[in-house]
Design a protein around this motif. Structure first.
Motif, short mmCIF file in Angstrom:
data_model
loop_
_atom_site.label_atom_id
_atom_site.label_comp_id
_atom_site.label_asym_id
_atom_site.label_seq_id
_atom_site.Cartn_x
_atom_site.Cartn_y
_atom_site.Cartn_z
N HIS A 125 0.76 -1.17 0.03
CA HIS A 125 0.14 0.19 -0.17
C HIS A 125 1.08 1.33 0.07
O HIS A 125 0.61 2.31 -0.51
CB HIS A 125 -1.02 0.07 1.17
CG HIS A 125 -1.79 1.16 1.34
ND1 HIS A 125 -3.00 1.26 0.57
CD2 HIS A 125 -1.73 2.14 2.10
CE1 HIS A 125 -3.51 2.35 0.80
NE2 HIS A 125 -2.87 3.02 1.71
N ALA A 126 2.12 1.01 0.62
CA ALA A 126 3.10 2.26 0.83
C ALA A 126 4.14 2.49 -0.14
O ALA A 126 4.40 3.55 -0.62
CB ALA A 126 3.61 2.48 2.20
N HIS A 127 4.34 1.17 -0.95
CA HIS A 127 5.26 1.20 -2.00
C HIS A 127 4.94 0.47 -3.22
O HIS A 127 4.11 -0.61 -2.89
CB HIS A 127 6.64 0.59 -1.39
CG HIS A 127 7.07 1.36 -0.19
ND1 HIS A 127 7.87 2.73 -0.21
CD2 HIS A 127 7.07 1.44 0.93
CE1 HIS A 127 8.33 3.05 0.82
NE2 HIS A 127 7.85 2.65 1.80
N ALA A 128 5.59 0.60 -4.23
CA ALA A 128 5.44 -0.24 -5.44
C ALA A 128 5.98 -1.68 -5.41
O ALA A 128 7.48 -1.65 -5.43
CB ALA A 128 5.92 0.55 -6.77
N VAL A 129 5.52 -2.55 -4.86
CA VAL A 129 6.33 -3.94 -4.81
C VAL A 129 5.80 -4.60 -5.97
O VAL A 129 4.70 -4.86 -6.43
CB VAL A 129 5.67 -4.61 -3.37
CG1 VAL A 129 6.25 -6.07 -3.22
CG2 VAL A 129 5.93 -3.68 -2.24
N ASP A 130 6.72 -5.34 -6.66
CA ASP A 130 6.58 -6.38 -7.50
C ASP A 130 6.19 -7.53 -6.81
O ASP A 130 6.71 -8.27 -6.00
CB ASP A 130 7.83 -6.53 -8.40
CG ASP A 130 7.64 -7.51 -9.42
OD1 ASP A 130 6.48 -8.20 -9.55
OD2 ASP A 130 8.53 -7.60 -10.24
N PRO A 131 4.81 -8.02 -7.26
CA PRO A 131 4.22 -9.40 -6.59
C PRO A 131 5.06 -10.57 -7.10
O PRO A 131 4.90 -11.41 -6.61
CB PRO A 131 2.77 -9.23 -7.05
CG PRO A 131 2.75 -8.31 -8.33
CD PRO A 131 3.88 -7.31 -8.14
N ARG A 132 5.42 -10.55 -8.16
CA ARG A 132 6.31 -11.82 -8.90
C ARG A 132 7.64 -11.81 -8.00
O ARG A 132 8.35 -12.84 -8.06
CB ARG A 132 6.44 -11.52 -10.19
CG ARG A 132 5.29 -11.45 -11.09
CD ARG A 132 5.71 -10.85 -12.39
NE ARG A 132 6.59 -12.14 -13.06
CZ ARG A 132 7.92 -11.80 -13.42
NH1 ARG A 132 8.23 -10.48 -13.24
NH2 ARG A 132 8.45 -12.56 -14.11
N ARG A 133 7.83 -10.89 -7.33
CA ARG A 133 9.35 -10.96 -6.79
C ARG A 133 9.47 -10.67 -5.08
O ARG A 133 10.16 -9.75 -4.80
CB ARG A 133 10.24 -9.77 -7.33
CG ARG A 133 10.65 -10.20 -8.95
CD ARG A 133 11.69 -9.36 -9.48
NE ARG A 133 11.32 -8.04 -9.56
CZ ARG A 133 12.11 -6.99 -10.03
NH1 ARG A 133 13.28 -7.27 -10.19
NH2 ARG A 133 11.59 -5.75 -10.01
N ILE A 134 8.75 -11.24 -4.41
CA ILE A 134 8.58 -11.25 -3.10
C ILE A 134 9.33 -12.66 -2.30
O ILE A 134 9.21 -13.82 -2.84
CB ILE A 134 7.25 -11.23 -2.21
CG1 ILE A 134 6.40 -9.82 -2.83
CG2 ILE A 134 7.10 -11.42 -1.06
CD1 ILE A 134 5.00 -9.90 -2.47
N TYR A 135 10.32 -12.48 -1.63
CA TYR A 135 11.25 -13.46 -1.15
C TYR A 135 11.22 -13.49 0.32
O TYR A 135 11.09 -12.44 1.07
CB TYR A 135 12.67 -13.35 -1.58
CG TYR A 135 12.65 -13.13 -3.29
CD1 TYR A 135 12.48 -14.02 -4.17
CD2 TYR A 135 12.61 -11.80 -3.81
CE1 TYR A 135 12.43 -14.09 -5.71
CE2 TYR A 135 12.77 -11.50 -5.21
CZ TYR A 135 12.79 -12.60 -6.23
OH TYR A 135 12.71 -12.42 -7.48
N ALA A 136 11.56 -14.62 0.91
CA ALA A 136 11.80 -14.86 2.26
C ALA A 136 13.13 -15.68 2.71
O ALA A 136 13.33 -16.49 2.11
CB ALA A 136 10.82 -15.35 3.03
N THR A 137 13.99 -15.19 3.66
CA THR A 137 15.13 -15.72 4.13
C THR A 137 15.10 -15.54 5.80
O THR A 137 14.28 -14.78 6.05
CB THR A 137 16.45 -15.37 3.72
OG1 THR A 137 17.57 -16.14 4.14
CG2 THR A 137 16.59 -13.88 3.90
N GLY A 138 15.85 -16.43 6.51
CA GLY A 138 15.94 -16.27 7.83
C GLY A 138 17.06 -17.19 8.30
O GLY A 138 17.37 -18.04 7.62
#
Length: 304
Positions: A125-138
């Motif tokens: 909602h606050a930034h233009a995020v590419d829904p194809r490029r959401i990643y997770a690490t930890g």
């Protein structure tokens, strides 16, 4: 000694917070709780939608310490991507493990997946995020949660990169992703807290499955090749552990599963800080910078 060893499970809690005005704290309501995350926004973003990387702290850790350990914000400034450092409940993530002496997050089976989904909505909602490029690490507990998150939120997560944290045992009831997810696993063979061959985690914190079985399971779920292509890491030396890279290619939607097995590696972030003595958490392998390697993997594995 026991108390000092137990502190190892906190992983990044001992590290100082990064001082960066580009990283700001945000709060949202999710599951009846007020939840917090840090969001790093680089000085410049690409003209189009930007990638987003989620970095989950270890058990007992926090977002600022994880930002410092991984240096993902520094990479974000160079590569122009967004990075979020979510905060768990009681500094832990419910990741599918069940154990009697569990944290508040585990005892209450806190819905962290719902929190992450709400956080993604808030960031988009606050930034233009590419829904194809959401990643997770930890790392550690955050790595175990990365597996759990991908299984439950596969339509939104393109790839994960768990570091020294495996799949909670038993996984059969919940490891059922709707869509393929590319996976990069980084694990040392002599991790004293999270065993490479699976079994009981240190201090009675549940169990994980064998690391190589974890890679095979993701490969099978993604429809990748049943046998991996092996390649050896450079020969070990003073700062290098050496090891093996196992690649399962040919998954649906271009997905891939890669296991990097670090011989003699400990419960550490490759290329990162030796946050506790080697006799307690094992050695830091410096064959590569884990943060850079993870981003290299992420950038070539978007959703179709």
């Amino acid at each position: 000694m026991v108390r000092l060893i137990a502190a190892a499970w906190s992983v990044v809690a001992v590290l100082p917070a990064a001082a960066d005005r580009a990283t700001q704290a945000h709060t949202i309501e999710a599951g009846g709780l007020t939840r917090t995350y840090l969001l790093h926004v680089p000085p410049t973003l690409p003209a189009g939608p930007a990638p987003l990387v989620l970095v989950f702290h270890g058990g007992g850790g926090n977002g600022p310490g994880t930002e410092r350990l991984t240096r993902f914000s520094e990479l974000a400034d160079r590569e122009r991507l967004l990075v979020a450092y979510p905060e768990g409940v009681g500094r832990n993530w419910y990741d599918g493990r069940e154990f009697a002496s569990g944290s508040r997050a585990h005892r209450g089976r806190i819905d962290h997946v719902g929190f992450v989904a709400a956080m993604l909505d808030a960031i988009a909602h606050a930034h233009a995020v590419d829904p194809r490029r959401i990643y997770a690490t930890g790392i550690s507990n955050g790595a175990v949660f990365s597996h759990y998150l991908a299984a439950h939120l596969s339509p939104r997560i393109a790839a994960i990169a768990p570091v020294v944290g495996g799949i909670a045992d038993p996984p059969d009831a919940w490891l059922k992703p709707e869509q393929p997810v590319s996976v990069l696993i980084l694990q040392g063979t002599t991790d004293p807290l999270v065993p490479y061959r699976g079994g009981a985690i240190a201090f009675g914190r549940g169990r994980i499955i064998d690391t190589e079985d974890a890679a095979r399971r993701w490969a099978r779920l993604n429809g990748a090749a049943p046998e991996p292509q092996p390649s050896t890491l450079p020969a070990p030396g003073k700062d290098h552990c050496g090891g093996l890279r196992l690649t399962y290619s040919g998954g649906r939607d271009g997905s891939e599963v890669v296991l990097v097995r670090l011989e003699g590696g400990g419960h550490t972030w490759p290329g990162g800080a030796q946050y506790l003595p080697e006799r307690l958490v094992g050695r830091v392998c410096r064959d590569f910078d884990a943060t850079a390697l993870i981003w290299q993997f992420f950038r070539v594995h978007p959703k179709p």
